[in-house]
Scaffold this motif. Structure first.
Motif, PDB file in Angstrom:
ATOM      1  N   TRP A  38       0.837  -1.198   0.000  1.00  0.00           N
ATOM      2  CA  TRP A  38       0.000   0.000   0.000  1.00  0.00           C
ATOM      3  C   TRP A  38       0.874   1.250   0.000  1.00  0.00           C
ATOM      4  O   TRP A  38       2.067   1.192   0.301  1.00  0.00           O
ATOM      5  CB  TRP A  38      -1.002   0.004   1.141  1.00  0.00           C
ATOM      6  N   THR A  39       0.260   2.349  -0.356  1.00  0.00           N
ATOM      7  CA  THR A  39       0.954   3.626  -0.466  1.00  0.00           C
ATOM      8  C   THR A  39       0.222   4.656   0.380  1.00  0.00           C
ATOM      9  O   THR A  39      -0.940   4.954   0.106  1.00  0.00           O
ATOM     10  CB  THR A  39       0.981   4.100  -1.935  1.00  0.00           C
ATOM     11  N   PRO A  40       0.873   5.214   1.408  1.00  0.00           N
ATOM     12  CA  PRO A  40       0.181   6.208   2.236  1.00  0.00           C
ATOM     13  C   PRO A  40      -0.021   7.524   1.490  1.00  0.00           C
ATOM     14  O   PRO A  40       0.760   7.876   0.604  1.00  0.00           O
ATOM     15  CB  PRO A  40       1.132   6.402   3.428  1.00  0.00           C
ATOM     16  N   SER A  41      -1.067   8.235   1.857  1.00  0.00           N
ATOM     17  CA  SER A  41      -1.327   9.561   1.300  1.00  0.00           C
ATOM     18  C   SER A  41      -0.399  10.569   1.954  1.00  0.00           C
ATOM     19  O   SER A  41      -0.064  10.447   3.133  1.00  0.00           O
ATOM     20  CB  SER A  41      -2.783   9.970   1.559  1.00  0.00           C
ATOM     21  N   VAL A  42       0.017  11.573   1.183  1.00  0.00           N
ATOM     22  CA  VAL A  42       0.878  12.618   1.723  1.00  0.00           C
ATOM     23  C   VAL A  42       0.375  13.988   1.290  1.00  0.00           C
ATOM     24  O   VAL A  42      -0.292  14.122   0.263  1.00  0.00           O
ATOM     25  CB  VAL A  42       2.363  12.471   1.285  1.00  0.00           C
ATOM     26  N   ASN A  43       0.687  14.981   2.097  1.00  0.00           N
ATOM     27  CA  ASN A  43       0.507  16.390   1.757  1.00  0.00           C
ATOM     28  C   ASN A  43       1.887  17.013   1.741  1.00  0.00           C
ATOM     29  O   ASN A  43       2.738  16.653   2.564  1.00  0.00           O
ATOM     30  CB  ASN A  43      -0.356  17.120   2.786  1.00  0.00           C
ATOM     31  N   LEU A  44       2.109  17.959   0.842  1.00  0.00           N
ATOM     32  CA  LEU A  44       3.386  18.659   0.761  1.00  0.00           C
ATOM     33  C   LEU A  44       3.112  20.151   0.893  1.00  0.00           C
ATOM     34  O   LEU A  44       2.315  20.710   0.136  1.00  0.00           O
ATOM     35  CB  LEU A  44       4.081  18.353  -0.569  1.00  0.00           C
ATOM     36  N   TYR A  45       3.761  20.769   1.879  1.00  0.00           N
ATOM     37  CA  TYR A  45       3.590  22.190   2.156  1.00  0.00           C
ATOM     38  C   TYR A  45       4.933  22.905   1.987  1.00  0.00           C
ATOM     39  O   TYR A  45       5.986  22.273   2.072  1.00  0.00           O
ATOM     40  CB  TYR A  45       3.118  22.413   3.606  1.00  0.00           C
ATOM     41  N   GLU A  46       4.857  24.222   1.796  1.00  0.00           N
ATOM     42  CA  GLU A  46       6.079  25.024   1.716  1.00  0.00           C
ATOM     43  C   GLU A  46       5.913  26.278   2.547  1.00  0.00           C
ATOM     44  O   GLU A  46       4.881  26.954   2.485  1.00  0.00           O
ATOM     45  CB  GLU A  46       6.374  25.411   0.260  1.00  0.00           C
ATOM     46  N   THR A  47       6.924  26.570   3.358  1.00  0.00           N
ATOM     47  CA  THR A  47       6.989  27.827   4.094  1.00  0.00           C
ATOM     48  C   THR A  47       8.163  28.613   3.525  1.00  0.00           C
ATOM     49  O   THR A  47       8.838  28.151   2.597  1.00  0.00           O
ATOM     50  CB  THR A  47       7.194  27.594   5.608  1.00  0.00           C
ATOM     51  N   GLY A  48       8.438  29.777   4.094  1.00  0.00           N
ATOM     52  CA  GLY A  48       9.552  30.581   3.615  1.00  0.00           C
ATOM     53  C   GLY A  48      10.899  29.909   3.769  1.00  0.00           C
ATOM     54  O   GLY A  48      11.806  30.119   2.965  1.00  0.00           O
ATOM     55  N   ASP A  49      11.049  29.068   4.784  1.00  0.00           N
ATOM     56  CA  ASP A  49      12.364  28.477   5.027  1.00  0.00           C
ATOM     57  C   ASP A  49      12.404  26.946   4.991  1.00  0.00           C
ATOM     58  O   ASP A  49      13.453  26.356   5.236  1.00  0.00           O
ATOM     59  CB  ASP A  49      12.922  28.974   6.356  1.00  0.00           C
ATOM     60  N   SER A  50      11.286  26.282   4.674  1.00  0.00           N
ATOM     61  CA  SER A  50      11.330  24.816   4.612  1.00  0.00           C
ATOM     62  C   SER A  50      10.150  24.253   3.829  1.00  0.00           C
ATOM     63  O   SER A  50       9.179  24.954   3.529  1.00  0.00           O
ATOM     64  CB  SER A  50      11.340  24.224   6.026  1.00  0.00           C
ATOM     65  N   TYR A  51      10.256  22.968   3.522  1.00  0.00           N
ATOM     66  CA  TYR A  51       9.163  22.191   2.962  1.00  0.00           C
ATOM     67  C   TYR A  51       8.714  21.239   4.071  1.00  0.00           C
ATOM     68  O   TYR A  51       9.517  20.801   4.892  1.00  0.00           O
ATOM     69  CB  TYR A  51       9.631  21.361   1.761  1.00  0.00           C
ATOM     70  N   LEU A  52       7.432  20.930   4.090  1.00  0.00           N
ATOM     71  CA  LEU A  52       6.893  20.002   5.083  1.00  0.00           C
ATOM     72  C   LEU A  52       6.138  18.900   4.363  1.00  0.00           C
ATOM     73  O   LEU A  52       5.270  19.174   3.539  1.00  0.00           O
ATOM     74  CB  LEU A  52       5.941  20.723   6.044  1.00  0.00           C
ATOM     75  N   VAL A  53       6.477  17.647   4.677  1.00  0.00           N
ATOM     76  CA  VAL A  53       5.766  16.495   4.141  1.00  0.00           C
ATOM     77  C   VAL A  53       4.985  15.885   5.297  1.00  0.00           C
ATOM     78  O   VAL A  53       5.552  15.603   6.352  1.00  0.00           O
ATOM     79  CB  VAL A  53       6.744  15.458   3.549  1.00  0.00           C
ATOM     80  N   CYS A  54       3.690  15.702   5.102  1.00  0.00           N
ATOM     81  CA  CYS A  54       2.842  15.068   6.104  1.00  0.00           C
ATOM     82  C   CYS A  54       2.310  13.771   5.501  1.00  0.00           C
ATOM     83  O   CYS A  54       1.646  13.792   4.460  1.00  0.00           O
ATOM     84  CB  CYS A  54       1.684  15.990   6.480  1.00  0.00           C
ATOM     85  N   ALA A  55       2.623  12.643   6.135  1.00  0.00           N
ATOM     86  CA  ALA A  55       2.174  11.334   5.653  1.00  0.00           C
ATOM     87  C   ALA A  55       1.169  10.738   6.626  1.00  0.00           C
ATOM     88  O   ALA A  55       1.400  10.725   7.839  1.00  0.00           O
ATOM     89  CB  ALA A  55       3.367  10.394   5.499  1.00  0.00           C
ATOM     90  N   ASP A  56       0.057  10.246   6.102  1.00  0.00           N
ATOM     91  CA  ASP A  56      -0.990   9.621   6.912  1.00  0.00           C
ATOM     92  C   ASP A  56      -0.589   8.177   7.195  1.00  0.00           C
ATOM     93  O   ASP A  56      -0.706   7.308   6.345  1.00  0.00           O
ATOM     94  CB  ASP A  56      -2.317   9.668   6.162  1.00  0.00           C
ATOM     95  N   LEU A  57      -0.101   7.942   8.421  1.00  0.00           N
ATOM     96  CA  LEU A  57       0.367   6.616   8.822  1.00  0.00           C
ATOM     97  C   LEU A  57      -0.356   6.139  10.077  1.00  0.00           C
ATOM     98  O   LEU A  57       0.241   5.538  10.973  1.00  0.00           O
ATOM     99  CB  LEU A  57       1.885   6.636   9.059  1.00  0.00           C
ATOM    100  N   ALA A  58      -1.655   6.399  10.147  1.00  0.00           N
ATOM    101  CA  ALA A  58      -2.447   5.988  11.310  1.00  0.00           C
ATOM    102  C   ALA A  58      -2.310   4.486  11.532  1.00  0.00           C
ATOM    103  O   ALA A  58      -2.394   3.699  10.599  1.00  0.00           O
ATOM    104  CB  ALA A  58      -3.911   6.355  11.101  1.00  0.00           C
ATOM    105  N   GLY A  59      -2.066   4.104  12.775  1.00  0.00           N
ATOM    106  CA  GLY A  59      -1.970   2.704  13.142  1.00  0.00           C
ATOM    107  C   GLY A  59      -0.606   2.083  12.929  1.00  0.00           C
ATOM    108  O   GLY A  59      -0.423   0.905  13.205  1.00  0.00           O
ATOM    109  N   VAL A  60       0.356   2.853  12.440  1.00  0.00           N
ATOM    110  CA  VAL A  60       1.705   2.325  12.223  1.00  0.00           C
ATOM    111  C   VAL A  60       2.533   2.605  13.472  1.00  0.00           C
ATOM    112  O   VAL A  60       2.549   3.729  13.974  1.00  0.00           O
ATOM    113  CB  VAL A  60       2.371   2.982  10.994  1.00  0.00           C
ATOM    114  N   ASP A  61       3.224   1.576  13.985  1.00  0.00           N
ATOM    115  CA  ASP A  61       4.116   1.775  15.123  1.00  0.00           C
ATOM    116  C   ASP A  61       5.277   2.670  14.702  1.00  0.00           C
ATOM    117  O   ASP A  61       5.865   2.465  13.637  1.00  0.00           O
ATOM    118  CB  ASP A  61       4.683   0.440  15.622  1.00  0.00           C
TER     119      ASP A  61
END
Length: 168
Positions: A38-61
């Protein structure tokens, strides 16, 4: 815990499975990992000084998540166990009953019949192509509430240019 899949009436599940297949194909077009299930869903954000990747990994240790940067690719890997109801795990032994003076004979595992299983489990992999201005020495990851947040700071030159652009 023994499981048995319930019979599904003809074609009632076809639309849901077709939609899931299309969704997986769209997500995996540029980040295919053939050995993962399976492939988790991700969001990619950008701020002035960084990029942020948010991955949906509910239930993963947390201990079963690997974060790796190779070249211009952020790779997230790991595994998620099949979700199990807490009562089923507790009933497989009599340890809780022994404390209260209850019957201590071992109980057979409770049989569970699956009617619907949409929560992905097993190995996962997700690759995210990174911009060239990522400072690889300062990458940080944080796992909270089932979401993995990976902060990818921009190099100093790119961050300064972005800050100057936002001021004008």
């Amino acid at each position: 815990m023994p499981t048995r899949t319930a019979a599904d009436p003809s074609f009632s599940n076809m639309s849901r499975q077709a939609n899931k297949l299309i969704e997986q194909m769209q997500k995996a077009y540029f980040n295919f990992c053939p050995s993962e299930t399976w492939t988790p869903s991700v969001n990619l954000y950008e701020t002035g000084d960084s990029y942020l990747v948010c991955a949906d990994l509910a239930g993963v240790d947390k201990e079963k998540i690997e974060v790796e940067v190779t070249g211009q690719v952020l790779k997230l890997r790991g595994t998620r166990a099949v979700p199990a109801h807490e009562d089923a795990a507790a009933e497989s032994g009599a340890e809780s009953g022994a404390e209260q003076g209850a019957d201590t004979t071992p109980h057979a595992p409770r049989r569970v019949r699956i009617h619907l299983m949409e929560i992905d489990h097993g190995g996962f992999c997700r690759e995210v192509e990174l911009p060239e201005d990522v400072d690889r020495d300062r990458i940080a990851a944080n796992y909270r509430n089932g979401m993995l947040w990976v902060e990818l700071p921009k190099t100093a030159v790119r961050a300064a240019a972005a800050a100057a652009q936002s001021e004008s």
